[in-house]
Design an enzyme around this catalytic site. Structure first.
Site, PDB file in Angstrom:
ATOM      1  CG  HIS A 162      -1.968  -1.066   1.200  1.00  0.00           C
ATOM      2  ND1 HIS A 162      -2.872  -1.232   0.169  1.00  0.00           N
ATOM      3  CD2 HIS A 162      -2.214  -2.079   2.077  1.00  0.00           C
ATOM      4  CE1 HIS A 162      -3.640  -2.291   0.415  1.00  0.00           C
ATOM      5  NE2 HIS A 162      -3.261  -2.823   1.574  1.00  0.00           N
ATOM      6  CG  ASP A 197      -2.734  -8.375   0.627  1.00  0.00           C
ATOM      7  OD1 ASP A 197      -1.999  -8.720   1.562  1.00  0.00           O
ATOM      8  OD2 ASP A 197      -3.786  -7.698   0.779  1.00  0.00           O
ATOM      9  CG  HIS A 199      -6.573  -5.383   1.661  1.00  0.00           C
ATOM     10  ND1 HIS A 199      -5.972  -6.242   2.558  1.00  0.00           N
ATOM     11  CD2 HIS A 199      -7.760  -5.027   2.203  1.00  0.00           C
ATOM     12  CE1 HIS A 199      -6.760  -6.390   3.623  1.00  0.00           C
ATOM     13  NE2 HIS A 199      -7.860  -5.673   3.428  1.00  0.00           N
ATOM     14  CG  ASP A 286      -4.841 -10.146   3.270  1.00  0.00           C
ATOM     15  OD1 ASP A 286      -4.488 -10.671   2.198  1.00  0.00           O
ATOM     16  OD2 ASP A 286      -4.613  -8.941   3.541  1.00  0.00           O
TER      17      ASP A 286
END
Ligand code: Q9C
Ligand code: ZN
Length: 346
Positions: A162, A197, A199, A286
């Protein structure tokens, strides 16, 4: 056959554990910080040994991040203390309106300038942990470049995907995968990053969006529903020289392995079409069914299928750890993924 832990070099440095924020702002409440140091410790327990991380200095970091951001990250917690604050540093005002390049000294202004969310506190140990996490990724790429290792694993923590060229967010400070990819590109390789991931890896995408130097492919939860919301939509395809070198494959909440593998097939086709000769895998655990902050439904054994599909590309691969918050399950998930890569037959 030896377990994958003996076949795949693992890179980790104990200083990556220094970063331990107390709380994060989660859905309007201060709650326990999800990105815990124990995540790395529990994964490490799966391996008989790990390799020392080599210090490659700031040069590889500065290929992915701006010098002023790096200087901010190094000094922010000290500046926070000097402003009379205690605990972890966190911003509260963001320059989203007609943003100008003001060089302000006030720590709160600098926190706003260099971040995009309030879930990513800076502690006294943050710089050290992020620095060594990035060096672990560079070391994993160096082992691919210098030793012709077919697959290496950087146990990065804190995660990185991120974080952009000049901002932190989403538990991420230095973008280890982007730094590793830029390092490989610097050595003349044709590089792709596959981000799996839960996200969207908005920081990684942003770093390479207009460069065309690195292909970025991401499979993630539809950002219309999930963090980081503003990036990761299917129509983001790259800009200028980077046109066509960004590929986002958003999937709905509830996605299980069959639909996930179909998306992975599309991702693999793009990676082959790029004539990739070095792959950086941004791996988040995740997507696991019991992850406390995410909503895909992959089971532990499914990760071996992901690993073997990616291994079948037969492209040298540096795996970089990203998210994954079901702490007790992380060791089994990583072992399952790596079992798909072993034996490699290259
Ligand atoms: N209520 C990674 O997996 N949390 N970062 C936002 C949601 C941020 C996840 C709060 C999630 C970031 C590397
Ligand atoms: Zn994640």
């Amino acid at each position: 056959m030896p377990p994958p832990s003996l076949a795949i070099p693992v890179f980790f440095d104990a200083r990556q554990l220094d970063h331990q924020p107390a709380v994060e702002l989660h859905n309007g409440n201060w709650s326990d910080y999800a990105e815990k140091a124990a995540r790395a410790e529990i994964i490490l327990q799966q391996f008989a040994a790990h390799r020392p991380v080599r210090d490659h200095g700031l040069e590889p970091i500065l290929r992915a991040h701006s010098p002023d951001y790096v200087e901010f990250l190094r000094s922010a917690h000290q500046a926070w203390l000097e402003a009379g604050r205690s605990g972890d540093a966190i911003g509260y005002t963001w320059p989203v309106i007609r943003r100008r390049d003001l060089r302000l000294d006030r720590i709160d202004a600098r926190l706003g300038r260099y971040s995009f969310d309030a879930a990513t506190p800076i502690t006294a140990g943050t710089w050290s942990s992020a620095y060594w996490s990035a060096q672990a990724a560079v070391s994993a790429v160096a082992a691919v470049l210098e030793e012709a290792q077919p697959v290496t694993f950087a146990l990065c923590r804190p995660p990185g995907h991120h974080a952009g060229r000049d901002y932190l967010g989403g538990y991420c400070y230095l973008n280890s995968a982007a730094i590793a990819a830029a390092e490989a590109a610097h050595h003349g390789r044709r590089v792709a990053i596959l981000d799996i991931d839960y996200h969207h890896g908005n920081g990684t995408q942003d770093i390479f969006l207009d460069s065309g130097e690195v292909l970025f492919v991401s499979i993630h939860a539809d950002p219309a529903m999930d963090y980081p919301f503003f990036w990761g939509h299917a129509d983001e395809r790259g800009i200028g020289a980077g046109k066509g070198k960004t590929l986002n494959i958003p999937l709905p909440r509830g996605t299980q392995i069959d639909a996930y593998l179909e998306a992975l097939e599309i991702a693999c086709t793009a990676i082959v079409a790029h004539r990739t000769d070095l792959l950086v895998l941004s791996f988040g655990a995740d997507t696991f069914e019991d992850d406390p902050i995410s909503y895909f439904e992959l089971r532990e054994e499914d990760y071996a299928l992901l690993g073997s599909r990616i291994a079948a590309l037969a492209i040298p691969t540096a795996i970089v750890m990203e998210g994954g918050y079901a702490i007790d399950a992380l060791g089994g998930i990583v072992t399952s993924l790596l079992s798909g890569f072993y034996p490699r037959g290259m």
